[in-house]
Design an enzyme around this catalytic site. Structure first.
Site, PDB file in Angstrom:
ATOM      1  N   LYS A   1       0.926  -1.291  -0.198  1.00 22.50           N
ATOM      2  CA  LYS A   1      -0.086   0.092  -0.033  1.00 22.50           C
ATOM      3  C   LYS A   1       0.924   1.142  -0.033  1.00 22.50           C
ATOM      4  O   LYS A   1       2.137   1.278   0.098  1.00 22.50           O
ATOM      5  CB  LYS A   1      -0.869  -0.109   1.133  1.00 22.50           C
ATOM      6  CG  LYS A   1      -2.020  -1.042   0.887  1.00 22.50           C
ATOM      7  CD  LYS A   1      -2.698  -1.742   2.213  1.00 22.50           C
ATOM      8  CE  LYS A   1      -3.406  -0.939   3.069  1.00 22.50           C
ATOM      9  NZ  LYS A   1      -4.323  -1.689   4.046  1.00 22.50           N
TER      10      LYS A   1
ATOM     11  N   ARG B   1       2.869  -7.163   9.041  1.00 23.31           N
ATOM     12  CA  ARG B   1       2.362  -5.891   9.949  1.00 23.31           C
ATOM     13  C   ARG B   1       2.824  -5.915  11.305  1.00 23.31           C
ATOM     14  O   ARG B   1       3.121  -4.775  11.861  1.00 23.31           O
ATOM     15  CB  ARG B   1       0.940  -6.065  10.001  1.00 23.31           C
ATOM     16  CG  ARG B   1       0.081  -5.745   8.445  1.00 23.31           C
ATOM     17  CD  ARG B   1      -1.176  -6.236   8.660  1.00 23.31           C
ATOM     18  NE  ARG B   1      -1.889  -5.694   7.172  1.00 23.31           N
ATOM     19  CZ  ARG B   1      -2.873  -6.356   6.835  1.00 23.31           C
ATOM     20  NH1 ARG B   1      -3.680  -7.213   7.669  1.00 23.31           N
ATOM     21  NH2 ARG B   1      -3.460  -5.848   5.879  1.00 23.31           N
TER      22      ARG B   1
ATOM     23  N   ARG C   1      -2.116 -14.312   3.880  1.00 26.04           N
ATOM     24  CA  ARG C   1      -2.950 -13.876   5.108  1.00 26.04           C
ATOM     25  C   ARG C   1      -2.242 -14.018   6.474  1.00 26.04           C
ATOM     26  O   ARG C   1      -2.052 -13.052   7.362  1.00 26.04           O
ATOM     27  CB  ARG C   1      -4.274 -14.300   5.276  1.00 26.04           C
ATOM     28  CG  ARG C   1      -5.224 -13.932   3.788  1.00 26.04           C
ATOM     29  CD  ARG C   1      -5.414 -12.583   3.780  1.00 26.04           C
ATOM     30  NE  ARG C   1      -6.269 -11.941   4.857  1.00 26.04           N
ATOM     31  CZ  ARG C   1      -6.601 -10.590   4.829  1.00 26.04           C
ATOM     32  NH1 ARG C   1      -6.498 -10.086   3.726  1.00 26.04           N
ATOM     33  NH2 ARG C   1      -7.316 -10.392   5.969  1.00 26.04           N
TER      34      ARG C   1
ATOM     35  N   ASN D   1      -1.013  -0.101   7.535  1.00 26.40           N
ATOM     36  CA  ASN D   1      -0.791  -1.284   7.643  1.00 26.40           C
ATOM     37  C   ASN D   1       0.091  -2.009   6.537  1.00 26.40           C
ATOM     38  O   ASN D   1       0.114  -3.204   6.469  1.00 26.40           O
ATOM     39  CB  ASN D   1      -2.044  -2.110   8.049  1.00 26.40           C
ATOM     40  CG  ASN D   1      -2.968  -2.479   7.242  1.00 26.40           C
ATOM     41  OD1 ASN D   1      -2.923  -1.829   5.935  1.00 26.40           O
ATOM     42  ND2 ASN D   1      -4.081  -2.741   7.700  1.00 26.40           N
TER      43      ASN D   1
ATOM     44  N   TYR E   1     -12.613  -1.003  -3.268  1.00 26.43           N
ATOM     45  CA  TYR E   1     -13.216  -1.023  -1.768  1.00 26.43           C
ATOM     46  C   TYR E   1     -14.483  -1.032  -1.820  1.00 26.43           C
ATOM     47  O   TYR E   1     -15.436  -0.522  -0.859  1.00 26.43           O
ATOM     48  CB  TYR E   1     -12.354   0.161  -0.988  1.00 26.43           C
ATOM     49  CG  TYR E   1     -11.292  -0.138  -0.713  1.00 26.43           C
ATOM     50  CD1 TYR E   1     -10.720  -0.970   0.066  1.00 26.43           C
ATOM     51  CD2 TYR E   1     -10.233   0.917  -0.892  1.00 26.43           C
ATOM     52  CE1 TYR E   1      -9.643  -1.083   0.544  1.00 26.43           C
ATOM     53  CE2 TYR E   1      -8.931   0.890  -0.607  1.00 26.43           C
ATOM     54  CZ  TYR E   1      -8.645  -0.318   0.185  1.00 26.43           C
ATOM     55  OH  TYR E   1      -7.173  -0.352   0.319  1.00 26.43           O
TER      56      TYR E   1
ATOM     57  N   HIS F   1      -1.855  -5.241   1.583  1.00 21.81           N
ATOM     58  CA  HIS F   1      -3.017  -5.758   1.427  1.00 21.81           C
ATOM     59  C   HIS F   1      -2.976  -6.999   0.503  1.00 21.81           C
ATOM     60  O   HIS F   1      -2.166  -7.353  -0.253  1.00 21.81           O
ATOM     61  CB  HIS F   1      -3.855  -4.641   0.124  1.00 21.81           C
ATOM     62  CG  HIS F   1      -5.361  -5.518  -0.287  1.00 21.81           C
ATOM     63  ND1 HIS F   1      -6.622  -5.534   0.474  1.00 21.81           N
ATOM     64  CD2 HIS F   1      -5.488  -6.261  -1.144  1.00 21.81           C
ATOM     65  CE1 HIS F   1      -7.345  -6.362  -0.251  1.00 21.81           C
ATOM     66  NE2 HIS F   1      -6.511  -6.580  -1.167  1.00 21.81           N
TER      67      HIS F   1
ATOM     68  N   GLU G   1      -9.903  -9.418  -7.492  1.00 20.86           N
ATOM     69  CA  GLU G   1      -9.025  -8.418  -7.446  1.00 20.86           C
ATOM     70  C   GLU G   1      -7.803  -8.496  -8.406  1.00 20.86           C
ATOM     71  O   GLU G   1      -7.194  -7.582  -8.814  1.00 20.86           O
ATOM     72  CB  GLU G   1      -8.278  -8.608  -5.937  1.00 20.86           C
ATOM     73  CG  GLU G   1      -9.209  -8.009  -4.941  1.00 20.86           C
ATOM     74  CD  GLU G   1      -8.775  -8.272  -3.669  1.00 20.86           C
ATOM     75  OE1 GLU G   1      -9.129  -7.197  -2.742  1.00 20.86           O
ATOM     76  OE2 GLU G   1      -7.884  -8.779  -3.216  1.00 20.86           O
TER      77      GLU G   1
ATOM     78  N   PHE H   1     -15.824   5.228   6.812  1.00 16.72           N
ATOM     79  CA  PHE H   1     -14.527   5.253   6.548  1.00 16.72           C
ATOM     80  C   PHE H   1     -14.160   5.126   4.950  1.00 16.72           C
ATOM     81  O   PHE H   1     -12.994   5.389   4.598  1.00 16.72           O
ATOM     82  CB  PHE H   1     -13.461   4.277   7.298  1.00 16.72           C
ATOM     83  CG  PHE H   1     -14.031   2.688   7.429  1.00 16.72           C
ATOM     84  CD1 PHE H   1     -13.694   2.048   6.006  1.00 16.72           C
ATOM     85  CD2 PHE H   1     -14.667   2.390   8.048  1.00 16.72           C
ATOM     86  CE1 PHE H   1     -13.941   0.676   5.993  1.00 16.72           C
ATOM     87  CE2 PHE H   1     -15.074   0.938   7.948  1.00 16.72           C
ATOM     88  CZ  PHE H   1     -14.597   0.254   6.951  1.00 16.72           C
TER      89      PHE H   1
ATOM     90  N   THR I   1      -4.858  -7.269  10.775  1.00 14.10           N
ATOM     91  CA  THR I   1      -5.437  -6.052  10.104  1.00 14.10           C
ATOM     92  C   THR I   1      -4.538  -4.866  10.888  1.00 14.10           C
ATOM     93  O   THR I   1      -4.016  -3.945  10.363  1.00 14.10           O
ATOM     94  CB  THR I   1      -6.624  -5.677   9.750  1.00 14.10           C
ATOM     95  OG1 THR I   1      -7.330  -6.795   9.031  1.00 14.10           O
ATOM     96  CG2 THR I   1      -7.082  -4.632   8.973  1.00 14.10           C
TER      97      THR I   1
END
Length: 159
Positions: A13, A106, A89, A116, A53, A119, A132, A61, A95
């Site tokens: 990100k 993370r 993951r 963070n 998103y 993704h 995606e 948010f 997260t």
């Protein structure tokens, strides 16, 4: 793609790009034994961000998410490997980096929920990977190739 492999979407990100962490993330995923089959350094525009998103469109948010992901370049990738989505993951960690275990991406590289670093597609969301990957890559941008180390990663692979 071999029979035991699945493809998964991963993105460094804007905060990770700005902090110079692309190499660290790629290195960790390669070190795990995953195979890179597509990569793109890019700016996400408003339309792509809103589509990416989309499931959060009704959340308070949402605008902040879109603003953040379009604020600076990202490094979008497709990785391949056995159970790749679930493995990525697990490597990413929780997260919220404050809750992520040390040793995870993370847990080692982040402190703040909004920043963070990474993704990855949700392994519990059926079809998330395909959606995606298709959002960010055309089929011809993904490379099918044999990695010579596969026999040293998978017990059933031939040398």
């Amino acid at each position: 793609m071999s029979h035991h492999d699945e493809r998964t979407f991963v993105m460094v990100k804007p905060d990770g790009v700005q902090r110079g962490l692309i190499g660290e993330v790629v290195s960790r995923l390669e070190g795990r034994g995953l195979k890179l089959v597509g990569a793109k350094f890019m700016r996400i525009d408003q339309d792509l961000a809103e589509e990416h998103y989309g499931e959060h469109a009704d959340k308070p948010f949402f605008e902040d998410l879109v603003g953040f992901i379009t604020a600076a370049p990202v490094f979008a990738m497709v990785w391949e490997g056995a159970d790749a989505t679930r493995q990525v993951r697990r490597m990413m960690g929780a997260t919220d980096p404050a809750e992520a275990q040390p040793g995870t991406i993370r847990g080692d590289l982040g402190l703040d929920l909004g920043q963070n670093v990474i993704h990855g597609s949700d392994h519990e969301d059926e079809g998330a990977n395909e959606r995606e990957i298709a959002l960010f890559f055309d089929d011809e941008e993904l490379v099918n190739w044999d990695q010579s180390t596969e026999g040293w990663v998978y017990e059933s692979a031939e040398f």
